[in-house]
Design a protein around this motif. Structure first.
Motif, short mmCIF file in Angstrom:
data_model
loop_
_atom_site.label_atom_id
_atom_site.label_comp_id
_atom_site.label_asym_id
_atom_site.label_seq_id
_atom_site.Cartn_x
_atom_site.Cartn_y
_atom_site.Cartn_z
N LEU A 67 40.24 8.27 42.42
CA LEU A 67 39.48 9.49 42.70
C LEU A 67 39.61 10.50 41.57
O LEU A 67 38.64 11.19 41.22
CB LEU A 67 39.94 10.10 44.02
CG LEU A 67 39.63 9.31 45.29
CD1 LEU A 67 40.23 10.01 46.51
CD2 LEU A 67 38.12 9.13 45.47
N LEU A 68 40.79 10.60 40.99
CA LEU A 68 41.00 11.52 39.88
C LEU A 68 40.15 11.11 38.68
O LEU A 68 39.52 11.96 38.02
CB LEU A 68 42.47 11.58 39.51
CG LEU A 68 42.85 12.44 38.30
CD1 LEU A 68 42.43 13.89 38.53
CD2 LEU A 68 44.34 12.35 38.02
N LEU A 69 40.12 9.83 38.37
CA LEU A 69 39.31 9.36 37.25
C LEU A 69 37.83 9.62 37.50
O LEU A 69 37.10 10.03 36.58
CB LEU A 69 39.55 7.86 37.02
CG LEU A 69 40.96 7.49 36.53
CD1 LEU A 69 41.11 5.98 36.44
CD2 LEU A 69 41.26 8.14 35.19
N LEU A 70 37.37 9.40 38.73
CA LEU A 70 35.97 9.69 39.06
C LEU A 70 35.67 11.18 38.92
O LEU A 70 34.60 11.57 38.42
CB LEU A 70 35.66 9.22 40.48
CG LEU A 70 35.66 7.70 40.71
CD1 LEU A 70 35.44 7.38 42.19
CD2 LEU A 70 34.59 7.02 39.86
N ALA A 71 36.61 12.02 39.36
CA ALA A 71 36.42 13.46 39.24
C ALA A 71 36.37 13.89 37.78
O ALA A 71 35.59 14.78 37.41
CB ALA A 71 37.54 14.20 39.97
N VAL A 72 37.18 13.28 36.93
CA VAL A 72 37.16 13.59 35.51
C VAL A 72 35.82 13.23 34.89
O VAL A 72 35.22 14.02 34.14
CB VAL A 72 38.32 12.87 34.79
CG1 VAL A 72 38.14 12.94 33.27
CG2 VAL A 72 39.66 13.47 35.18
N VAL A 73 35.33 12.04 35.19
CA VAL A 73 34.03 11.62 34.66
C VAL A 73 32.92 12.54 35.16
O VAL A 73 32.03 12.95 34.41
CB VAL A 73 33.74 10.15 35.04
CG1 VAL A 73 32.31 9.76 34.65
CG2 VAL A 73 34.74 9.22 34.37
#
Length: 378
Positions: A67-73
């Motif tokens: 979820l953190l990686l998706l939020a960063v993107v």
């Protein structure tokens, strides 16, 4: 004598027997018996070292990472101009796109800062709440944020160079921590006394901050007010490097803290009975927490409620008796990245400080805790 760790997380001595040096306790347990004794946990053995892994905590950490990686993107994509997620991934991979300047120079430093600062807030909140044994204890409740805020306000309203604001705020946060320990050190830094001392320190520093702002030039007072709210605007790699460097230097201490947190729920007599030193542990955990909190607050301002919310939400996700350190750090990073994204885009082109959005999250969370406490008492 060798030391092993039981399922409660505490250390216990065990005698070594025989010429091979294998412990009697270890040889008495057949292979695979650990999983049967400890539902929901797995025992990982690497040579003489045994690690107890909570399967649910590992799963939650993996989900939060995704979820953190998706939020960063998503944060790197949204804005003016809009960058498609595929182009963001190509830019990050070094393939080269027309949006490299937007991704690397304009958005990535701020997103990385949000992630690193959120993780630091999550770590600090976990350590402080575990020592205080109180879900409402966090750096912005026990005075660390207010001490840094007072020092930053004095710096901003006295004409001090902008480059000195963060170091001055760090000193203020550490002085607040010193006062907190001085007031709460009696009775071995007892949980209730620690929290009450922190609340007293917070109110005192907040009152002094208001006095300084009322007597300052209006423009300087407005600058101080923005800092006190907490914003990531105009900040990036330098601030992220200071926070990440602090966490890296403290990494061995944080690794110890992740294990030492298992004993914070024990009363002092029980902890001493199993060979622990509860007062020294509380001081070590609290000292680490306030140091991380002071550093991150000095760099990004008083971003409230992340350190308060992240540990307890992570604890509920993991269904553990105490806030999990890694999951709280990941959740803190996710919360601040999303708060900064919403703040940038909700009223675009006007940008809301991240602290406004985290406060909007923290208010309903406090109401939830209040209602939940009333249901339990009834």
């Amino acid at each position: 004598m060798t030391a092993t760790r039981d399922h409660s997380g505490s250390s216990r001595p065990c005698a070594s027997g025989g010429p091979t040096g294998r412990s009697v306790a270890a040889s008495a347990v057949p292979p695979g018996a650990g999983d049967a004794r400890l539902p929901g946990r797995s025992l990982l053995r690497i040579g003489p070292v045994s690690l107890l892994i909570r399967r649910r905590a590992t799963l939650v950490a993996a989900v939060l990472t995704v979820l953190l990686l998706l939020a960063v993107v998503l944060s790197l994509s949204l804005g003016t101009p809009y960058v498609a997620p595929a182009d963001v991934l190509r830019a990050l991979s070094g393939a080269g796109t027309p949006y490299d300047l937007v991704v690397f120079d304009l958005r990535l430093p701020r997103v990385v800062l949000a992630a690193v600062a959120g993780a630091a807030f999550g770590v600090a909140g976990t350590l402080i709440q575990s020592v205080a044994r109180n879900p409402l204890a966090s750096p912005d409740v026990i005075g660390i944020t207010q001490g840094a805020g007072l020092a930053a306000t004095v710096a901003l309203t006295s004409g001090m160079a902008a480059v000195l604001v963060a170091p001055t705020a760090l000193v203020g946060g550490l002085l607040a921590a010193g006062l907190l320990f001085a007031l709460g050190a009696r009775h071995g830094l007892a949980a209730q006394r620690f929290v009450l001392a922190g609340v007293a320190v917070a109110f005192g520093f907040r009152a002094l901050t208001e006095v300084v702002m009322l007597t300052a030039d209006p423009i300087d007072g407005l600058r101080a007010q923005i800092w006190l709210i907490g914003t990531l605007a105009g900040k990036g790699w330098t601030e992220a490097a200071w926070i990440a460097g602090t966490l890296l230097v403290l990494l061995p201490v944080l690794a110890w803290a992740g294990w030492a947190l298992n004993s914070t729920a024990l009363d002092d007599d029980t902890a001493r009975g199993v060979g622990l030193r509860p007062v020294a542990r509380r001081i070590g955990l609290a000292g680490t927490g306030v140091l991380v909190a002071a550093m991150v607050t000095a760099q990004v301002g008083a971003v409230d409620f992340v350190a308060l919310v992240a540990p307890q939400v992570a604890r509920r996700l993991v269904r553990a008796e105490r806030p999990p350190l890694v999951c709280a750090a990941l959740l803190g990073a996710l919360l601040l990245v999303l708060a900064d994204l919403v703040g940038r885009r909700l009223l675009a082109p006007t940008q809301l400080p991240a602290g406004v959005l985290t406060a909007a999250i923290g208010g309903p969370y406090l109401i939830f805790l209040l209602l939940r406490g009333r249901r339990r008492s009834s």
